[in-house]
Design an enzyme around this catalytic site. Structure first.
Site, PDB file in Angstrom:
ATOM      1  N   ASP A  52      -0.125   5.741  -2.535  1.00 18.06           N
ATOM      2  CA  ASP A  52       0.524   6.587  -3.532  1.00 18.06           C
ATOM      3  C   ASP A  52       0.989   5.785  -4.737  1.00 18.06           C
ATOM      4  O   ASP A  52       0.985   4.551  -4.732  1.00 18.06           O
ATOM      5  CB  ASP A  52       1.739   7.290  -2.920  1.00 18.06           C
ATOM      6  N   TYR A 113       0.667  -2.148   7.530  1.00 16.99           N
ATOM      7  CA  TYR A 113       1.537  -1.965   6.368  1.00 16.99           C
ATOM      8  C   TYR A 113       2.848  -2.721   6.566  1.00 16.99           C
ATOM      9  O   TYR A 113       3.285  -2.970   7.694  1.00 16.99           O
ATOM     10  CB  TYR A 113       1.860  -0.487   6.166  1.00 16.99           C
TER      11      TYR A 113
END
Length: 247
Positions: A52, A113
């Site tokens: 994003d 992540y």
């Protein structure tokens, strides 16, 4: 037509995200423009994860097809030169030839992540837009204990965006560790795939545990509720990094 695999690093601050969109610059678009400028070819660069706006990457993986059989090192240097000339905050860390059936997204078996929180009273200067600033003490041991409740195969409806386009909320979370070094708290997450906003939802909910507003039992209850309204606040994108992809 040779296929190339790229490892990409980027500062996501000024991009609308990885994926090309009409409302602003994207990382995908920046690389595709660099390829066009270099080769004259209009190509589609496909990434392993659609990060994003504001989310960074240290090890995004992408692939593209070109008509010319470039030497990987030459292609890497040439793309970086064009990206730098265009003022992009994108760097190609590695290029290698890939098998014709390699797909950066669908061939992935695990994605990794990192979410970074800096817990201190003083505002961030050097780390601004690189981490989530939390101006209070957080109990990282409690956060880690709570995080272990989320491991395994679950319905993660609570921890996905209402706009998530995944057909199923079921995911298998392989790792969710919380560690601390000085003021820096790191949340590391690994799974084959994640739902939209899943890691930022984890981080925001774990912060509540760190503040003693939630207990580990509260986090588990939120998971079992299978209700987006049961989630804590979604953490900002600044602290999230796409680190690595396994194939």
């Amino acid at each position: 037509m040779p296929r190339f695999r790229l490892i990409v690093e980027y500062d996501g601050t000024d991009y609308v995200g990885w994926q090309r969109q009409d409302n602003g610059p994207s990382v995908q678009g920046a690389i595709e423009k660099a390829v066009l400028s270099l080769t004259g070819e209009t190509v589609r660069v496909r990434g392993a994860g659609r990060t994003d706006s504001g989310v960074h990457a240290r090890g995004q993986v992408a692939h593209l097809d070109l008509t010319r059989a470039w030497k990987p090192y030459t292609l890497q240097n040439a793309l970086n030169a064009h990206l730098s000339l265009a003022g992009e905050r994108v760097s190609i860390l590695e290029v290698e030839e890939a098998a014709a059936d390699f797909d950066a997204r669908f061939s992935a078996i695990r994605r990794h992540y990192l979410y970074r929180i800096i817990s201190r009273r003083s505002p961030l200067a050097l780390e601004a837009r690189r981490a989530w600033w939390v101006p209070k003490a957080l109990d990282h041991d409690a956060m880690h204990e709570a995080a272990q409740r989320l491991l395994g195969h679950h319905d993660f409806t609570t921890f996905r965006s209402a706009n998530c386009q995944a057909t199923s909320p079921m995911r298998t979370l392989d790792r969710l560790d919380v560690t601390r070094t000085g003021d820096l708290i790191e949340i590391r997450a690994s799974a084959q795939s994640f739902l939209h906003n899943q890691i930022r939802s984890f981080a925001g909910s774990l912060k509540l545990v760190g503040e003693s507003k939630w207990t580990p039992d509260n986090l588990q209850a939120a998971l079992e509720a299978r209700d987006r309204k049961a989630c804590g606040p979604v953490a900002p994108p600044d602290g999230l990094y796409f680190m690595r992809v396994d194939y």
